[in-house]
Design a protein around this motif. Structure first.
Motif, PDB file in Angstrom:
ATOM      1  N   THR A  97       0.895  -1.109   0.180  1.00  0.00           N
ATOM      2  CA  THR A  97       0.128  -0.156  -0.039  1.00  0.00           C
ATOM      3  C   THR A  97       0.852   1.236   0.062  1.00  0.00           C
ATOM      4  O   THR A  97       2.002   1.324   0.533  1.00  0.00           O
ATOM      5  N   PHE A  98       0.227   2.203  -0.490  1.00  0.00           N
ATOM      6  CA  PHE A  98       0.900   3.802  -0.514  1.00  0.00           C
ATOM      7  C   PHE A  98      -0.206   4.645  -0.290  1.00  0.00           C
ATOM      8  O   PHE A  98      -1.122   4.886  -1.355  1.00  0.00           O
ATOM      9  N   GLU A  99      -0.147   5.192   0.920  1.00  0.00           N
ATOM     10  CA  GLU A  99      -1.385   6.151   1.222  1.00  0.00           C
ATOM     11  C   GLU A  99      -2.958   5.188   0.638  1.00  0.00           C
ATOM     12  O   GLU A  99      -2.968   4.212   1.441  1.00  0.00           O
ATOM     13  N   GLN A 100      -3.582   5.592  -0.232  1.00  0.00           N
ATOM     14  CA  GLN A 100      -4.945   5.200  -0.433  1.00  0.00           C
ATOM     15  C   GLN A 100      -4.786   4.027  -1.471  1.00  0.00           C
ATOM     16  O   GLN A 100      -5.686   3.207  -1.751  1.00  0.00           O
ATOM     17  N   ASP A 101      -3.543   3.900  -2.022  1.00  0.00           N
ATOM     18  CA  ASP A 101      -3.429   2.957  -3.284  1.00  0.00           C
ATOM     19  C   ASP A 101      -2.882   1.749  -2.629  1.00  0.00           C
ATOM     20  O   ASP A 101      -2.394   1.415  -1.913  1.00  0.00           O
ATOM     21  N   ILE A 102      -3.521   0.552  -3.527  1.00  0.00           N
ATOM     22  CA  ILE A 102      -3.200  -0.858  -3.196  1.00  0.00           C
ATOM     23  C   ILE A 102      -2.729  -1.698  -4.420  1.00  0.00           C
ATOM     24  O   ILE A 102      -3.404  -1.467  -5.571  1.00  0.00           O
ATOM     25  N   VAL A 103      -1.750  -2.356  -4.317  1.00  0.00           N
ATOM     26  CA  VAL A 103      -1.245  -3.073  -5.518  1.00  0.00           C
ATOM     27  C   VAL A 103      -1.310  -4.547  -4.996  1.00  0.00           C
ATOM     28  O   VAL A 103      -0.863  -4.862  -3.940  1.00  0.00           O
ATOM     29  N   THR A 104      -1.655  -5.451  -5.924  1.00  0.00           N
ATOM     30  CA  THR A 104      -1.947  -7.027  -5.577  1.00  0.00           C
ATOM     31  C   THR A 104      -0.937  -7.563  -6.663  1.00  0.00           C
ATOM     32  O   THR A 104      -0.810  -7.209  -7.860  1.00  0.00           O
ATOM     33  N   VAL A 105      -0.432  -8.703  -6.223  1.00  0.00           N
ATOM     34  CA  VAL A 105       0.262  -9.674  -6.991  1.00  0.00           C
ATOM     35  C   VAL A 105      -0.571 -11.142  -6.542  1.00  0.00           C
ATOM     36  O   VAL A 105      -0.710 -11.470  -5.387  1.00  0.00           O
ATOM     37  N   GLY A 106      -0.143 -12.079  -7.653  1.00  0.00           N
ATOM     38  CA  GLY A 106      -0.703 -13.502  -7.195  1.00  0.00           C
ATOM     39  C   GLY A 106      -0.077 -14.528  -8.027  1.00  0.00           C
ATOM     40  O   GLY A 106       0.813 -14.311  -8.766  1.00  0.00           O
ATOM     41  N   GLU A 107      -0.679 -15.744  -7.909  1.00  0.00           N
ATOM     42  CA  GLU A 107      -0.152 -16.918  -8.261  1.00  0.00           C
ATOM     43  C   GLU A 107      -0.337 -17.037 -10.034  1.00  0.00           C
ATOM     44  O   GLU A 107       0.318 -17.627 -10.599  1.00  0.00           O
ATOM     45  N   ASP A 108      -1.344 -16.039 -10.319  1.00  0.00           N
ATOM     46  CA  ASP A 108      -1.764 -16.083 -11.983  1.00  0.00           C
ATOM     47  C   ASP A 108      -0.820 -15.014 -12.565  1.00  0.00           C
ATOM     48  O   ASP A 108      -0.827 -15.048 -13.598  1.00  0.00           O
ATOM     49  N   GLY A 109       0.277 -14.385 -12.078  1.00  0.00           N
ATOM     50  CA  GLY A 109       1.251 -13.736 -12.705  1.00  0.00           C
ATOM     51  C   GLY A 109       0.628 -12.248 -13.037  1.00  0.00           C
ATOM     52  O   GLY A 109       1.165 -11.462 -13.742  1.00  0.00           O
ATOM     53  N   THR A 110      -0.462 -11.863 -12.326  1.00  0.00           N
ATOM     54  CA  THR A 110      -1.287 -10.522 -12.488  1.00  0.00           C
ATOM     55  C   THR A 110      -0.910  -9.626 -11.604  1.00  0.00           C
ATOM     56  O   THR A 110      -0.734  -9.828 -10.215  1.00  0.00           O
ATOM     57  N   ILE A 111      -0.651  -8.442 -11.949  1.00  0.00           N
ATOM     58  CA  ILE A 111      -0.686  -7.059 -10.936  1.00  0.00           C
ATOM     59  C   ILE A 111      -1.876  -6.366 -11.294  1.00  0.00           C
ATOM     60  O   ILE A 111      -2.296  -6.231 -12.309  1.00  0.00           O
ATOM     61  N   ASN A 112      -2.460  -6.093  -9.982  1.00  0.00           N
ATOM     62  CA  ASN A 112      -3.714  -5.109  -9.881  1.00  0.00           C
ATOM     63  C   ASN A 112      -3.326  -3.817  -9.189  1.00  0.00           C
ATOM     64  O   ASN A 112      -2.714  -3.859  -7.963  1.00  0.00           O
ATOM     65  N   LEU A 113      -3.797  -2.796  -9.622  1.00  0.00           N
ATOM     66  CA  LEU A 113      -3.481  -1.507  -9.009  1.00  0.00           C
ATOM     67  C   LEU A 113      -5.013  -0.941  -8.584  1.00  0.00           C
ATOM     68  O   LEU A 113      -5.917  -0.868  -9.453  1.00  0.00           O
ATOM     69  N   LEU A 114      -5.188  -0.811  -7.358  1.00  0.00           N
ATOM     70  CA  LEU A 114      -6.532  -0.417  -6.782  1.00  0.00           C
ATOM     71  C   LEU A 114      -6.275   0.524  -5.914  1.00  0.00           C
ATOM     72  O   LEU A 114      -5.423   1.183  -5.591  1.00  0.00           O
ATOM     73  N   THR A 115      -7.539   1.574  -5.546  1.00  0.00           N
ATOM     74  CA  THR A 115      -7.633   2.513  -4.777  1.00  0.00           C
ATOM     75  C   THR A 115      -8.770   2.311  -3.745  1.00  0.00           C
ATOM     76  O   THR A 115      -9.828   1.715  -4.179  1.00  0.00           O
ATOM     77  N   ALA A 116      -8.596   2.885  -2.514  1.00  0.00           N
ATOM     78  CA  ALA A 116      -9.484   2.563  -1.512  1.00  0.00           C
ATOM     79  C   ALA A 116     -10.770   3.278  -1.801  1.00  0.00           C
ATOM     80  O   ALA A 116     -11.817   3.260  -0.925  1.00  0.00           O
ATOM     81  N   ASN A 117     -10.819   4.085  -2.717  1.00  0.00           N
ATOM     82  CA  ASN A 117     -11.936   4.985  -3.224  1.00  0.00           C
ATOM     83  C   ASN A 117     -13.144   4.399  -4.123  1.00  0.00           C
ATOM     84  O   ASN A 117     -14.154   4.833  -4.470  1.00  0.00           O
ATOM     85  N   GLN A 118     -12.656   3.391  -4.857  1.00  0.00           N
ATOM     86  CA  GLN A 118     -13.289   2.974  -5.813  1.00  0.00           C
ATOM     87  C   GLN A 118     -13.355   1.204  -5.897  1.00  0.00           C
ATOM     88  O   GLN A 118     -12.409   0.622  -5.794  1.00  0.00           O
ATOM     89  N   LYS A 119     -14.486   0.731  -6.300  1.00  0.00           N
ATOM     90  CA  LYS A 119     -14.459  -0.680  -6.616  1.00  0.00           C
ATOM     91  C   LYS A 119     -13.859  -1.355  -7.907  1.00  0.00           C
ATOM     92  O   LYS A 119     -13.194  -2.417  -7.935  1.00  0.00           O
ATOM     93  N   ILE A 120     -13.878  -0.432  -8.965  1.00  0.00           N
ATOM     94  CA  ILE A 120     -13.145  -0.862 -10.178  1.00  0.00           C
ATOM     95  C   ILE A 120     -11.801  -0.783 -10.296  1.00  0.00           C
ATOM     96  O   ILE A 120     -11.249   0.271  -9.874  1.00  0.00           O
ATOM     97  N   PRO A 121     -10.872  -1.780 -10.533  1.00  0.00           N
ATOM     98  CA  PRO A 121      -9.336  -1.624 -10.485  1.00  0.00           C
ATOM     99  C   PRO A 121      -8.858  -0.359 -10.988  1.00  0.00           C
ATOM    100  O   PRO A 121      -9.402  -0.207 -12.375  1.00  0.00           O
ATOM    101  N   VAL A 122      -7.716   0.355 -10.754  1.00  0.00           N
ATOM    102  CA  VAL A 122      -7.333   1.301 -11.513  1.00  0.00           C
ATOM    103  C   VAL A 122      -6.839   0.894 -12.882  1.00  0.00           C
ATOM    104  O   VAL A 122      -7.042   1.357 -13.901  1.00  0.00           O
ATOM    105  N   ARG A 123      -5.829  -0.247 -12.683  1.00  0.00           N
ATOM    106  CA  ARG A 123      -5.174  -0.732 -13.730  1.00  0.00           C
ATOM    107  C   ARG A 123      -4.932  -2.268 -13.315  1.00  0.00           C
ATOM    108  O   ARG A 123      -4.714  -2.703 -12.193  1.00  0.00           O
TER     109      ARG A 123
END
Length: 346
Positions: free
Chosen positions: A128-154
């Motif tokens: 996490t960086f302030e309100q931003d969240i980055v996730t990684v997984g077994e599937d080799g995918t990176i997700n960029l999220l923000t705590a303010n919205q449901k839809i992933p930013v990227r």
């Protein structure tokens, strides 16, 4: 174990343990997350003073059922935290103190990680960086999220050909990932193309996976990575991607690495071999990091400049997680217990 260690049996294997942040005062409460149960739990703890010996011991305030193994817990404010799971779901939860402490789900990103032939893949790590969240997984995918919205930013699909085990924000627009093959990749989130800006190897000597990442609290370009072979590797990412230091540390996989947030000359590491170590380089705290040869860990190879102390007797089960605040350290283990070490020397 030494007298300043207190263990609490909780009947669940502890995958993550995290202090709840406080403003300008010592942390008094914390979270644990469990794994390897049909239904796991995130448990909220505080300390209660025993009148008989005037010592404070952890007690449960509340507990929250959680589907899948808890793979990470990260606070983004005093009462908001992010939890990731082995079923690829990430939740934003709030601790509501009044009238009774309880958890409230604010957002849920369901099955962010999944395989083509399966409903889900494990979300192995988040940062996490302030309100931003980055996730990684077994599937080799990176997700960029923000705590303010449901839809992933990227979403960067197929960012890796194998499972990613760890991720860390280097700065607001840049993350570092490590994978099963020991490949380290820096991603510039401002770049619209789904390719890393830099790729390098955890270890040029042996092939081992990257299992944990930590950055220096005030110098985020200083990064320490733990390996599946028990090694610790240090980079100064301003200059190049050749390690500043590389050393054999634990006898098996590094579970977590933590810098002390206020006294970063102190580093703590734990491993699946049941070891918990304290690395201290107080002799070099007055040296400037900007000079190329004075990084606090690059002197490990020289004699006597870094003190490495075992903080407890080697346990017979993996130590999965650690967190530190001021002079108190928490850690959790596969022996279904969590431990508090008070008055650590930092």
């Amino acid at each position: 174990m030494s007298e300043n260690i207190h263990g609490t049996f909780i009947s669940e294997k502890v995958s993550k343990i995290r202090w709840k942040p406080e403003d300008f005062v010592e942390a008094k409460s914390f979270l644990t997350g469990s794994w390897d149960n049909p239904v796991n739990h995130i448990t909220y703890w505080t300390f209660d003073t025993n009148e008989e010996d005037d010592e404070s011991y952890p007690v449960i305030i509340s507990s929250h059922a959680f589907l899948g193994d808890v793979t990470e817990l990260r606070f983004i404010s005093k009462d908001l935290f992010v939890a990731s799971s082995s079923i690829g779901t990430v939740q934003l939860l709030q601790i509501q103190e009044n009238p009774y402490a309880q958890f409230k789900e604010r957002l849920s990103w369901n099955f962010l990680h999944k395989f083509p032939a399966s409903d889900y893949a494990s979300c192995t790590a988040i940062s996490t960086f302030e309100q931003d969240i980055v996730t990684v997984g077994e599937d080799g995918t990176i997700n960029l999220l923000t705590a303010n919205q449901k839809i992933p930013v990227r979403t960067i699909e197929k960012s890796d050909s194998c499972s990613m085990h760890c991720v860390d924000f280097l700065r607001h627009s840049e993350v570092l990932t490590g994978n099963l093959l020991g490949h380290m990749k820096v991603w510039d989130l401002r770049n619209n193309q789904d390719v890393p800006s830099t790729t390098f190897i955890l270890s040029a000597n042996t092939k081992t996976e990257a299992t944990s990442l930590a950055h220096h609290p005030t110098q985020r370009h200083i990064v320490v990575a733990g390996g599946g072979d028990g090694s610790l590797t240090v980079w100064d990412l301003r200059h190049n991607t050749y390690p500043v230091s590389q050393l054999n540390a634990h006898s098996s996989s590094v579970s977590e690495i933590k810098f002390h947030p206020d006294r970063p000359e102190n580093l703590f590491s734990c491993s699946s071999s049941g070891q918990l170590w304290h690395w201290n380089n107080a002799q070099n705290t007055k040296l400037k990091l900007d000079s190329g040869d004075t990084h606090w860990l690059n002197t490990i190879s020289t004699k006597g400049k870094v003190n490495v102390t075992s903080m407890c007797a080697t346990l017979h089960k993996p130590i999965n997680t650690i967190d530190v605040d001021r002079s108190t350290l928490l850690f959790g283990c596969d022996n279904e217990a969590m431990y508090v070490i008070k008055n650590i020397a930092v």
